[in-house]
Design an enzyme around this catalytic site. Structure first.
Site, short mmCIF file in Angstrom:
data_model
loop_
_atom_site.label_atom_id
_atom_site.label_comp_id
_atom_site.label_asym_id
_atom_site.label_seq_id
_atom_site.Cartn_x
_atom_site.Cartn_y
_atom_site.Cartn_z
CE LYS A 164 17.32 39.15 -0.62
NZ LYS A 164 17.61 40.42 0.07
CD GLU A 195 17.47 43.95 -1.46
OE1 GLU A 195 18.68 44.04 -1.71
OE2 GLU A 195 16.92 42.89 -1.12
CG ASP A 203 21.93 47.43 -1.48
OD1 ASP A 203 22.53 46.98 -0.48
OD2 ASP A 203 20.75 47.14 -1.74
#
Lengths: 523, 404
Positions: A70, A171, A193
């Protein structure tokens, strides 16, 4: 109505969720785990492994085991993140024909969307096995700071995996959706996050089943893996000190150190000290050497303190963008495995002046939010609406290499914005509209999405003609740009197609190739 | 007609492109007036400087405009189509679509409201507070956000829904920010409430009845444009002032003040390239000077053996000259010897060595720091490098000896 799944495609772990009878739930894989390592490997005899199976053999087969792809997806070869990965990853990263990083294992080259598609296909399979029916529709999450190319590549990966990607959502937004699901209260929520590879912070406002994203900030270069790296470096230094052997060039030892560091880090979220034992980590003329180090929570905290404090800078900026102060925030939600660390919780508590919300599982909440958004899109009732935003600013290049933003990042979509521009030379009859995306005020530092020329402008002194440039973004994030000379009425426009690093033919080719392996993946 | 006058005053007349003034039969006084028509002087100013009584000027200009001797800046006339309101495709209520007939009717009737005031679009009173505005925005979003109709066949209604939502969003954005809301208020006051009423009534009239709507549109967009231009001039004037005071400070060698002045100038007039060019120059100079002054102070403290104070100044100087190896090393040494912060000392000393890899003294310092941190092998490596770079460095030799 067909079922829709939500997939959190993480840097280190992935997770899939669904809504069952109106209740969100995470689907465990065959091993009973709710998250699956985002890892893919090819064994010596050519067998393909995904998830836990790939992770289990990573140490003995580190050159052919891909993780953290990723970090590479949708990036250019020159990007510092790619260059950093080349140094750090035991697997081979090569330069692709489109200037994209590709991964070469056992003599075969994989594109990054391809690697991601293998993980996504696995998550799809997990869901299908659980539901006992085929699944097609999915919502996939990405870090808030993914640019257009990275999002498009993720979408391509979904397509290669046989999924219809309804939306790509951020996200932290997904985490907010999971928190706000079923709540009617008016609240301002901060989502902190801290995942494996990235740090995002978003501020959301909810009320009456509507969720609005007020602001987002973050750091694409900061995550739990940086914590691991600090521990690994600490261990290497200690070992070099006591044994006089430098482990930096030993890929197998590095992989073991990395695993041990991650485990020690998790242990220290529960305990005050932990022991790291790696027997036979190296050997020299005097025989085998063992690594045995005791690591205390305090030592770990001193190793990473500056990283944790660094996240507050983004938090500050995010609050600023939202026009709020820390006191205005009603709830703080922690997302991402790294947020379990006591130092992170303490730092966040001090910053916001309140304890983070305990009711969500940081590993699962993002996938759940994605499933909720999928359901909200397909269902006919109006119980939940997400007012999503553009991740990056859009605008055009202006005289002198500047960038004029027409749509600021974090603007709710769909949206239309226009502004009047003019000529820079006398009797200029044509202007070139270069559509850019990014945050730099220098045009050259931003991504060029497309360009077109508007001709037939009335001959006049510079600064006299008025050209109305309008940007439109629809709910699916598709951008169209038009330019109109207000005096002559002449108009030109383009629709900007988001492009990944793969061409349409390449995607089709990979889809065909993948089908050949379908049997193996289902083993 | 009372409304029309100020807008007329904003017009900027210029000589018509196809008019040859030498062929005109005019008096010297009229000739003087015509010579003032330069494409940048507005109507109102011409009345004052035209050299004849204002009423006379007014009459003459109107006549010239009528017969085509002069023309007003036609761009403003073209603005009659405000870009914000898009043309919507024809849509008829259709029972075969995926949404109910009632919803279709609702969409159509809301679509007619789009040229109303922003308050009317959101359905909130003029004095509504931000919470009420947000509530209205959320409620309307739930009805008109395109995601509500995801994957459903809406036929031409989808375009309506998108346009409606964009307008709702525009209204919410403008009204929830005090600055933009003040502008909306201002333009509502200038446009006049009577015009808004005329527009509201116009919706029921047949579409061919254009004259009823046109004047208001021109009026509204022209006053907004004029307002915009006024603000722009004002900003440019401020920018120029800041820039000039900044440059004066620059000449007076007050570097920080200079940088601040130019930065403010750019904030007020971001499109001015000259400002930007100067800024790079001024800031570079300001940083250099700042670093110099701080280093000087630090050196003084260092000489007085006030290392703590020296450390603070060096560190600040480092902020302005991040790649200065000497300063980096000094901060490292102070971190080591005064604060016993070995981690910081190690990092800084290492980066100083990276900046100047062939500096034996730096290697020696780094070696000593490693030694203090108990990292003997690293210390040995650095000390040996130091010896290699400068064989006469006795301190390194002694340190090495003490290591063994």
């Amino acid at each position: 109505m067909s079922r829709v799944i939500g997939i959190d495609l993480g840097t280190t772990n992935s997770c899939v969720a669904i809504l069952e009878n109106g209740q969100p739930s995470v689907i465990p894989n065959a091993g009973g785990y709710k998250t699956t390592p985002s890892m893919f490997a090819v064994t010596q005899d050519g067998k393909r492994l995904v998830g836990h199976l790939a992770k289990r053999q990573a140490i003995t087969n580190s050159k052919n085991t891909v993780y953290a792809a990723k970090r590479l997806i949708g990036r250019r070869w020159e990007h510092p993140e790619v260059q950093k990965s080349i140094d750090l990853c035991p697997y081979q990263i090569v330069r692709g024909p489109n200037d994209d990083p590709r991964i070469e294992i056992t003599g075969k080259t994989f594109t990054c969307p391809e690697i991601s598609s293998i993980i996504l296909r696995e998550m799809k399979r997990v869901a299908e096995e659980y539901l006992g029916e085929p699944v097609r529709d999915a919502v996939i999450t990405v870090p808030a700071y993914f640019n257009d190319t990275q999002r498009q590549c993720t979408k391509d990966a979904g397509r290669i995996a046989g999924l219809e990607v309804l939306r790509i959502i951020n996200e932290p937004t997904a985490a907010g959706l999971a928190y706000g699901f079923g709540k009617r209260k008016e609240e301002k929520v901060a989502v902190y996050d801290l995942g494996g590879g990235t740090f995002d912070i978003s501020i959301l406002e909810m009320g009456d089943g509507v969720l609005e994203v007020l602001a987002t900030a973050g750091d694409t270069f900061l995550g739990g893996e940086d914590f691991d790296r600090r521990i690994v470096n600490h261990l290497i230094e200690k070992f070099e000190e006591s044994e006089g052997i430098d482990l930096r060039s030993d890929t197998m030892a590095l992989q073991r150190l990395k695993d041990a560091a991650e485990k020690a880090k998790c242990d220290l979220s529960q305990r005050e000290t932990t022991e790291i034992n790696l027997p036979f980590i190296a050997s020299d003329a005097n025989g085998p050497r063992h690594l045995s180090v005791e690591l205390g929570r305090e030592t770990l905290e001193s190793l990473v303190d500056d990283i944790v404090r660094g996240t507050l800078k983004s938090a500050e900026q995010c609050l600023n963008d939202a026009g709020l102060t820390a006191d205005d925030i009603d709830q703080v939600i922690l997302v991402g495995g790294q947020s379990r660390m006591p130092l992170v919780q303490k730092t966040v508590t001090e910053f916001f002046g309140k304890r983070p919300h305990k009711g969500v599982n940081p590993d699962e909440v993002v996938a759940i939010g994605a499933a909720i958004q999928g359901e909200a899109l397909l269902s006919e009732d109006d119980s939940l609406l997400l007012l999503d935003v553009t991740p990056l600013s859009l605008g055009i290049a202006t005289y002198g290499g500047h960038f004029a933003k027409l749509i600021e990042r974090n603007t709710t979509v769909p949206v239309r914005k226009s502004h009047i521009f003019t000529t820079t030379r006398d009797n200029q009859t044509a202007v070139k509209i270069r559509v850019l995306q990014g945050e730099s005020e220098h045009a050259a530092d931003n991504d060029l999405l497309g360009e077109f020329v508007l001709t037939g402008i009335r001959q006049a002194a510079k600064g006299d003609p008025e050209i109305d440039v309008a940007f439109d973004i629809d709910a699916n994030g598709i951008v169209s740009v038009s330019a109109r000379d207000l005096q002559t009425g002449k108009e030109q426009s383009i629709t900007v197609n988001a492009t990944g690093t793969l061409s349409e033919e390449e995607v089709q080719q990979i889809i065909e190739d993948q089908e050949l392996y379908e049997v193996q993946l289902k083993e | 007609m009372g409304e029309a006058k100020p807008e007329g005053d904003e017009r900027v007349p210029r000589l018509a492109a196809d008019c040859d003034p030498t062929r005109l039969q005019i008096t010297p006084a009229e000739g003087y007036l015509l010579s003032r028509v330069d494409g940048s002087t507005p109507w109102a100013l011409l009345r004052e400087i035209g050299g004849m009584p204002p009423a006379e000027v007014e009459r003459k200009l109107e006549e010239w405009l009528r017969i085509g001797v002069i023309e007003v800046d036609s761009d403003e006339e073209e603005k009659e189509e405000p870009p914000a309101v898009q043309a919507l495709p024809e849509a008829k209520v259709d029972a075969h679509l995926d949404i109910s007939v009632e919803v279709q009717r609702e969409i159509l009737s809301f679509g007619k409201k789009l040229s109303a005031s922003y308050y009317d679009i959101l359905g909130v009173p003029r004095d509504a507070g931000n919470p009420a505005i947000k509530k209205a925005y959320f409620a309307l979003s739930k009805k008109f956000h395109p995601d509500r109709y995801f994957r459903r066949n809406l036929g031409p209604f989808m375009a309506h829904v998108e346009t409606i939502f964009k307008k709702i969003l525009e209204a919410y954005e403008l009204l929830s920010d005090p600055t933009t809301r003040a502008e909306v208020e201002k333009s509502l006051r200038t446009a006049g409430s009577s015009a808004a009423e005329a527009n509201g009534g116009g919706a029921e009239k047949p579409a061919t009845d254009k004259p009823a709507r046109k004047p208001r549109r021109i009026a509204a967009s022209m006053s907004l444009l004029a307002q915009h231009k006024r603000q722009l001039t004002e900003r440019k004037r401020k920018a120029k002032n800041f820039f000039e005071s900044g440059m004066a400070a620059f000449r007076g060698e007050r570097w920080l003040e200079a940088a601040r002045g130019v930065r403010l100038a750019i904030a007020y007039d971001p499109r001015n390239d000259a400002f930007r060019e100067s800024f790079a120059k001024v800031q570079r100079r300001a940083y250099e000077e700042q670093a110099k002054a701080l280093t000087r102070k630090a050196d003084e403290c260092w000489d007085m053996h006030d290392f703590e104070e020296a450390g603070k100044y060096y560190e600040e100087a480092l902020h302005y000259r991040p790649f200065d190896a000497e300063i980096t090393m000094r901060v490292a040494r102070i971190a080591h010897q005064v604060h016993d912060d070995l981690r910081k000392a190690k990092e800084l000393a290492a980066s100083a060595c990276e900046l100047e890899p062939r500096n034996a003294g730096f290697r020696l310092s780094l070696g000593k720091i490693f030694k203090a941190a108990g990292l003997k092998n690293n210390a040995r490596r650095e000390l040996e490098t130091a010896m290699r770079l400068d064989p006469g460095l006795t301190e390194a030799k002694m340190e090495l000896k003490s290591l063994r």
